[in-house]
Design a protein around this motif. Structure first.
Motif, mmCIF file in Angstrom:
data_model
loop_
_atom_site.group_PDB
_atom_site.id
_atom_site.type_symbol
_atom_site.label_atom_id
_atom_site.label_comp_id
_atom_site.label_asym_id
_atom_site.label_seq_id
_atom_site.Cartn_x
_atom_site.Cartn_y
_atom_site.Cartn_z
ATOM 1 N N PRO A 18 -11.124 10.068 -2.589
ATOM 2 C CA PRO A 18 -12.106 10.383 -3.152
ATOM 3 C C PRO A 18 -13.261 12.189 -3.408
ATOM 4 N N ARG A 19 -13.880 11.683 -4.241
ATOM 5 C CA ARG A 19 -14.293 13.902 -4.026
ATOM 6 C C ARG A 19 -15.827 13.328 -3.469
ATOM 7 N N GLY A 20 -15.648 14.830 -2.787
ATOM 8 C CA GLY A 20 -16.796 14.718 -1.447
ATOM 9 C C GLY A 20 -16.250 13.915 -0.491
ATOM 10 N N GLY A 21 -15.209 13.112 -0.367
ATOM 11 C CA GLY A 21 -14.910 12.471 0.828
ATOM 12 C C GLY A 21 -14.845 11.443 1.551
ATOM 13 N N GLN A 22 -16.587 10.705 0.218
ATOM 14 C CA GLN A 22 -17.062 9.392 0.336
ATOM 15 C C GLN A 22 -16.445 8.718 1.045
ATOM 16 N N PRO A 23 -16.496 7.454 1.610
ATOM 17 C CA PRO A 23 -15.800 6.720 2.495
ATOM 18 C C PRO A 23 -16.061 5.036 1.468
ATOM 19 N N GLY A 65 -23.102 10.889 -11.287
ATOM 20 C CA GLY A 65 -24.175 9.727 -11.519
ATOM 21 C C GLY A 65 -23.553 8.878 -11.901
ATOM 22 N N MET A 66 -22.274 8.248 -12.234
ATOM 23 C CA MET A 66 -22.293 7.408 -13.725
ATOM 24 C C MET A 66 -22.490 5.913 -12.909
ATOM 25 N N ILE A 67 -22.323 5.903 -11.317
ATOM 26 C CA ILE A 67 -22.387 5.038 -10.767
ATOM 27 C C ILE A 67 -22.945 5.647 -9.630
ATOM 28 N N ARG A 68 -23.552 4.212 -8.786
ATOM 29 C CA ARG A 68 -24.297 4.580 -7.741
ATOM 30 C C ARG A 68 -23.656 3.429 -6.674
ATOM 31 N N VAL A 69 -23.612 3.270 -5.214
ATOM 32 C CA VAL A 69 -22.817 2.919 -4.524
ATOM 33 C C VAL A 69 -24.057 2.196 -3.392
ATOM 34 N N ILE A 70 -24.028 1.121 -2.956
ATOM 35 C CA ILE A 70 -24.874 0.469 -1.751
ATOM 36 C C ILE A 70 -23.965 0.298 -0.952
ATOM 37 N N PHE A 71 -23.999 1.095 -0.006
ATOM 38 C CA PHE A 71 -23.619 1.168 1.390
ATOM 39 C C PHE A 71 -24.051 0.180 2.136
ATOM 40 N N THR A 72 -22.760 -1.159 2.769
ATOM 41 C CA THR A 72 -23.187 -1.705 3.449
ATOM 42 C C THR A 72 -23.156 -1.556 4.736
ATOM 43 N N GLN A 73 -24.130 -1.708 5.570
ATOM 44 C CA GLN A 73 -23.983 -1.644 7.376
ATOM 45 C C GLN A 73 -22.891 -2.655 7.552
ATOM 46 N N LEU A 88 -10.916 6.739 -7.784
ATOM 47 C CA LEU A 88 -11.940 7.309 -9.213
ATOM 48 C C LEU A 88 -13.393 6.452 -9.114
ATOM 49 N N LEU A 89 -13.623 5.837 -8.451
ATOM 50 C CA LEU A 89 -15.148 5.406 -7.321
ATOM 51 C C LEU A 89 -15.872 6.942 -7.319
ATOM 52 N N GLY A 90 -15.293 7.319 -6.597
ATOM 53 C CA GLY A 90 -15.751 8.989 -6.273
ATOM 54 C C GLY A 90 -16.359 10.089 -7.535
ATOM 55 N N ASP A 91 -14.833 10.127 -8.341
ATOM 56 C CA ASP A 91 -15.386 10.798 -9.913
ATOM 57 C C ASP A 91 -16.155 9.991 -10.570
ATOM 58 N N LEU A 92 -16.978 8.861 -10.669
ATOM 59 C CA LEU A 92 -17.924 8.432 -11.345
ATOM 60 C C LEU A 92 -18.968 8.127 -10.386
ATOM 61 N N ALA A 93 -18.913 8.436 -9.155
ATOM 62 C CA ALA A 93 -20.337 8.747 -8.625
ATOM 63 C C ALA A 93 -20.729 10.136 -8.470
ATOM 64 N N GLY A 94 -19.323 10.803 -8.162
ATOM 65 C CA GLY A 94 -19.686 12.784 -8.335
ATOM 66 C C GLY A 94 -20.797 12.680 -9.691
#
Length: 127
Positions: free
Chosen positions: A32-37, A99-107, A91-97
């Motif tokens: 993903p763009r930015g290496g976001q896990p 600003g078209m989606i937001r991600v709520i990262f679970t702990q 694909l999620l990385g593209d959209l997040a990069g």
């Protein structure tokens, strides 16, 4: 039916149409763009932002956006778009990069996702 290249119907899935390898969807990218896990239990939702002029969402991007009108776990998105996990994460990385989606990262504690996948695999194997 035989094509001019001699391959005939070999590259056609009657229900899905032409078969396209996953790396073609991501243009060869595997991260993903930015290496976001993105974790399977993280939640994504569409922001409603329009795509910037330099970004043209493909059909897979648009499908993900339509699924994320409400907060949706990434595992559900993967199931619905029927693409490999790695492809959906790109694909999620593209959209997040963009600003078209937001991600709520679970702990979750380290290794939780791998344990969850192992449990699912064990359950499937027991069938």
């Amino acid at each position: 039916m035989t094509s001019r290249d001699g391959f005939g119907d070999r590259w056609l899935d009657r229900e899905a149409g032409p078969v396209v390898r996953p790396y073609a969807v991501t243009k060869g990218r595997t991260q993903p763009r930015g290496g976001q896990p993105f974790g399977l239990i993280d939640v994504v939702f569409a922001t409603g932002e329009r795509p910037p002029a330099h970004f043209r969402p493909g059909p897979e991007h648009r499908r993900i956006l339509s699924l994320c009108r409400r907060p949706t776990p990434i595992a559900d998105v993967i199931f619905e778009v029927d693409l490999p996990i790695g492809v959906v994460r790109v694909l999620l990385g593209d959209l997040a990069g963009e600003g078209m989606i937001r991600v709520i990262f679970t702990q979750s504690e380290p290794g939780t996702e791998q344990r969850l996948l192992r449990m699912v695999l064990d359950g499937l194997e027991s069938l």
